[in-house]
Scaffold this motif. Structure first.
Motif: not given
Ligand code: SF4
Ligand code: SF4
Length: 376
Positions: A25-53
């Motif tokens: 699988y090509h994995v997409l997860g939420p990332v902070v990008q351009d001031g929003t959260i959107r889906y982008a390719p991720v290879d680990g949980f450290d790419r995810l928006p920890a702490g962001w609301v």
């Protein structure tokens, strides 16, 4: 209450992405990008928006960082699953002139690729089920949609927090995901309670280093999910508004909305259930070929109601009426339910802060048209 298979500890969370990648699988997860959260390719949980609301309000969206290990405390960014299955723009065919041999047509189809999407919310799963019904349900399924949809594996995250613009509890579509996922996660500070919703989800869960949940963890997760529903302030005044809206086609409030609405189409772009599209011919400037494109359209454009030299819905009030009456009313006749899953995106991303829950309440507060107007 979900049937949790176990707890994936935070320090082992990356195994989920590793197992998915290992299965092709090509994995997409939420990332902070351009001031929003959107889906982008991720290879680990450290790419995810920890702490962001995010802070959301009509016409307002801002991200904020908090001191929290949680990667899914944000609720919704502008992007749902829609662009992954129904491309914003794509060529359908190309036609070439073969001198002396007429025209030759070549169809374009996307490749089916295995994509896993991590962090899908209940409202977006409900929207996908509606889109499936629209694109795949009739006698002529959409082949391009089918190919993209077929390769999707969905990892839901139940919402433990609601944005002030959310109203999925009133549409019956959230904040807990009940259907349509392969795997679902409930996030706690210490890790993820895991549920499976399909054979593929069970196989994936079996490959994770799950441990039995500690006493109280499941109850805590359920309490947080319940609270996310109870905390929602917005709601629609009913689930089936077809009759009520049909009876108010001439309400003065449509004109009032039309004076505020910019007809920009932001609401239809971010709406995860809107499926209208238009077609465009794009001739190559120098070669004897032309490509035919399909792209998202909006009922707020003049072209959307252009037929034989006439724009049927000339003014913005009529366009807004079309959008709201179709979405909350006529969908019941077409698809057996409302076209709104309560995500609130159209409220947040409307530049002038038009709020369909408030507008609907205002419309329904008006008396019905007289019966003659109703029949017109
Ligand atoms: S109409 Fe608005 S709240 Fe409803 S599904 Fe579409 S974007 Fe979400
Ligand atoms: S309701 Fe808001 S987002 Fe939608 S077309 Fe009007 S101004 Fe744009």
């Amino acid at each position: 209450m979900g049937t949790y298979l176990g707890l994936l500890q935070r320090r082992h969370a990356d195994t989920l992405i590793q197992r998915l990648r290992g299965a092709g699988y090509h994995v997409l997860g939420p990332v902070v990008q351009d001031g929003t959260i959107r889906y982008a390719p991720v290879d680990g949980f450290d790419r995810l928006p920890a702490g962001w609301v995010e802070q959301q309000a009509p016409g307002h969206y801002r991200l904020q960082k908090r001191d929290s290990p949680r990667c899914f405390s944000w609720t919704l960014g502008p992007q749902g699953l829609k662009p992954l299955t129904f491309a914003p723009e794509e060529p359908l065919w190309t036609v070439e002139r073969r001198h002396g041999h007429g025209l030759e047509f070549h169809s374009h189809f996307p490749e089916t690729k295995k994509q896993a999407v991590l962090g899908v919310r209940a409202c977006d799963l409900a929207a996908l089920a509606l889109q499936d019904r629209h694109f795949l349900g009739g006698p002529h399924p959409d082949e391009r949609y089918r190919r993209r949809r077929e390769g999707l594996l969905l990892i839901a995250v139940h919402c433990h927090r609601a944005a002030p613009t959310c109203f999925c509890a009133s549409t019956g579509d959230g904040p807990r995901a009940h259907h349509g996922f392969d795997l679902a996660l409930s996030e706690l500070d210490e890790g993820y309670l895991v549920e499976a919703g399909s054979e593929a989800g069970h196989a994936l869960a079996a490959a994770l280093p799950l441990i039995p949940p500690q006493p109280g963890q499941q109850a805590r997760a359920e309490r947080e999910i319940r609270h996310a529903g109870e905390a929602q302030e917005r709601r629609l005044p009913g689930r089936d508004l077809m009759t009520a809206l049909r009876a108010r086609r001439d309400a003065a409030h449509w004109e009032e909305i039309g004076r505020r609405c910019l007809a920009c189409g932001n609401c239809t772009s971010v709406c995860p259930t809107c499926f209208c599209h238009c077609h465009q011919e794009r001739p190559h400037p120098t070669e004897d070929r032309s490509s035919h494109y399909r792209q998202w359209d909006s009922c707020f454009t003049s072209g959307h109601s252009y037929i034989h030299g006439i724009v049927i819905r000339e003014d913005t009030a009529l366009r807004y009426r079309q959008w709201l009456s179709h979405k909350l009313g006529e969908w019941h006749a077409q698809y057996g339910r409302s076209g709104c899953v309560g995500c609130g995106r159209c409220i947040t991303w409307c530049p002038v802060g038009i709020d369909l829950t408030h507008e609907t309440a205002a419309l329904l507060a008006a008396p019905p048209d007289d019966s003659e107007a109703c029949d017109a």
